[in-house]
Design an enzyme around this catalytic site. Sequence first.
Site, PDB file in Angstrom:
ATOM      1  N   ALA A 246      43.136  77.121  -2.135  1.00 57.39           N
ATOM      2  CA  ALA A 246      43.631  78.005  -3.199  1.00 57.39           C
ATOM      3  C   ALA A 246      44.323  77.281  -4.354  1.00 57.39           C
ATOM      4  CB  ALA A 246      44.550  79.099  -2.635  1.00 57.39           C
ATOM      5  N   ALA A 247      44.125  75.966  -4.470  1.00 58.27           N
ATOM      6  CA  ALA A 247      44.670  75.261  -5.648  1.00 58.27           C
ATOM      7  C   ALA A 247      44.071  75.851  -6.922  1.00 58.27           C
ATOM      8  CB  ALA A 247      44.386  73.761  -5.564  1.00 58.27           C
ATOM      9  N   GLY A 248      42.775  76.140  -6.860  1.00 63.37           N
ATOM     10  CA  GLY A 248      42.118  76.738  -8.027  1.00 63.37           C
ATOM     11  C   GLY A 248      42.702  78.107  -8.348  1.00 63.37           C
ATOM     12  N   ASP A 249      43.046  78.875  -7.325  1.00 63.96           N
ATOM     13  CA  ASP A 249      43.644  80.197  -7.568  1.00 63.96           C
ATOM     14  C   ASP A 249      45.018  80.061  -8.214  1.00 63.96           C
ATOM     15  OD1 ASP A 249      41.416  81.389  -6.480  1.00 63.96           O
ATOM     16  OD2 ASP A 249      42.274  81.541  -4.469  1.00 63.96           O
TER      17      ASP A 249
HETATM   18  P1  ADP Z   1      39.333  74.551  -6.556  1.00 59.58           P
HETATM   19  O1  ADP Z   1      40.424  74.824  -5.571  1.00 59.58           O
HETATM   20  O2  ADP Z   1      38.836  75.776  -7.249  1.00 59.58           O
HETATM   21  O3  ADP Z   1      38.235  73.666  -6.060  1.00 59.58           O
HETATM   22  P2  ADP Z   1      40.510  72.227  -7.886  1.00 59.58           P
HETATM   23  O4  ADP Z   1      40.363  71.487  -6.605  1.00 59.58           O
HETATM   24  O5  ADP Z   1      39.862  71.656  -9.088  1.00 59.58           O
HETATM   25  O6  ADP Z   1      40.053  73.750  -7.763  1.00 59.58           O
HETATM   26  O7  ADP Z   1      42.089  72.374  -8.154  1.00 59.58           O
HETATM   27  C1  ADP Z   1      42.612  73.183  -9.180  1.00 59.58           C
HETATM   28  C2  ADP Z   1      43.766  72.469  -9.846  1.00 59.58           C
HETATM   29  O8  ADP Z   1      44.814  72.229  -8.874  1.00 59.58           O
HETATM   30  C3  ADP Z   1      43.428  71.099 -10.423  1.00 59.58           C
HETATM   31  O9  ADP Z   1      42.921  71.241 -11.733  1.00 59.58           O
HETATM   32  C4  ADP Z   1      44.797  70.437 -10.404  1.00 59.58           C
HETATM   33  O10 ADP Z   1      45.567  70.889 -11.498  1.00 59.58           O
HETATM   34  C5  ADP Z   1      45.422  70.981  -9.118  1.00 59.58           C
HETATM   35  N1  ADP Z   1      45.155  70.094  -7.957  1.00 59.58           N
HETATM   36  C6  ADP Z   1      44.235  70.256  -6.991  1.00 59.58           C
HETATM   37  N2  ADP Z   1      44.293  69.255  -6.080  1.00 59.58           N
HETATM   38  C7  ADP Z   1      45.302  68.444  -6.474  1.00 59.58           C
HETATM   39  C8  ADP Z   1      45.892  67.243  -5.961  1.00 59.58           C
HETATM   40  N3  ADP Z   1      45.437  66.649  -4.839  1.00 59.58           N
HETATM   41  N4  ADP Z   1      46.916  66.682  -6.655  1.00 59.58           N
HETATM   42  C9  ADP Z   1      47.391  67.246  -7.779  1.00 59.58           C
HETATM   43  N5  ADP Z   1      46.881  68.389  -8.311  1.00 59.58           N
HETATM   44  C10 ADP Z   1      45.857  68.984  -7.676  1.00 59.58           C
END
Ligand code: ADP
Length: 303
Positions: A246-249
Site C-alpha cells: 500500500a505504499a502506492g495508496d
Molecule cells: P506501488 O505500491 O503502487 O507499487 P511504489 O512501489 O512505486 O507504488 O511506491 C509508491 C511510493 O512510495 C514511491 O513513489 C515512493 O515515494 C514511496 N516508496 C515506496 N517504497 C519505498 C522505499 N523502499 N523507500 C522509500 N520510499 C518508498
Amino acid sequence: MNSAAVLVIGSANLDMVFQCDRIPKPGETILGTGFSTHPGGKGANQAVAIGRLDGRVAFMGCVGSDAFGDSLADSLRQAGVDLKWLSRSPDIPTGTASIVVDSSGMNSIVVAPGANGCVTSERVEAVLSEAAHEVVLCQLEIPLDAVEQASKAATFILNPAPACPLPEGLLARCAVITPNESETAMLTGIDPATNEDCLRAGKSLLDRGVKNVVITRGAQGSYWVSSAGGGRSFPAPFVSAIDTTAAGDAFNGALAVFLAEGRDMANAIALANCVGALSTTKRGAQESMPTLLELKHLAGDLY
Ligand code: ADP
C-alpha cells in the site's frame, strides 16, 4: 459540514491473510501457521491515507450488509473519512481478498470483488451532481464505466491500478495519472527504468491527452512529466522499509489531498514521496498510513 476536499471513488475489501510454510498445490489441503484479517481495497486505503493526514475526505463505494462491511466502515470512520456516500448492498457480500503467504514471503491472491461491482456509473453521476469536491480520485478496482463517469469531475486523478487497457476518452480527462513502474510498462510499452525512459513513457501518455503523469518508482521516488514543462525526478527520502504494501495508496492519497489543498504539483509530489516512504516503515495497508505529525517530522521545511 463543508464538503470534502477529496472524493475517493473506489473499492473496499476485507483482506484475509493465511500464513503457511508453502503455497498449496491445486487440489491440496495444508495446515496454515497463522491467520489475520485486515481492512483493504485500494479506494478505502487511499481514503484512510488522506484521513490520517487530517485531510477532508469522503469515500464513495459499496460494501455488503455483513460483518466484513461493518469492519471496513469502522476502519474508514476511525480515520475520519466521511461515509455519506458509502452504500451497503442488501444481497451481495463485501469484497474480499484471500491472500496466502508462504515462509519466504511469496503470495498467491484471489479477489472476489463482491459489492465493489455495485459502484455504477449512475450512482457516480448522482453523487457528483450533489456535491462539489476539489479533486476526485479513482483506481481500477470498480467497474470501468463508473471510473469513466467519475472522470467527468472537474479535477480527476487516476491511479491506474490494477492496470488494464484504458479508453482514450478516459485518459484525455485525467488531470493527473499515477502509474507505478509495471503499470507504466503496461500502459505505454516502455519500461521506465531510467529517467530518460520515464520521460519517454510520460510523453506518450501526454500525447494521449493526460495533463500530468507521475510515475511512482518504489525506493527511487517518483518522476513527473507535464504538458507545461519537461520531466523531473523526485527522489524518495531514505527510510528503513519493512513492508511496501500500500505504499502506492499512501502516495496517491497524499498527492490528491495536497493538490486539493492548493499546493503546487512539485510540493505535493515531494510530500507524497514522504508519505509513501513512511508507510513502508510499518506493516499492513491501512494500519501503515502515517499521521500528519509523522509527515511533518520527516518532511521538515517541505511541509
Ligand atoms: P506501488 O505500491 O503502487 O507499487 P511504489 O512501489 O512505486 O507504488 O511506491 C509508491 C511510493 O512510495 C514511491 O513513489 C515512493 O515515494 C514511496 N516508496 C515506496 N517504497 C519505498 C522505499 N523502499 N523507500 C522509500 N520510499 C518508498
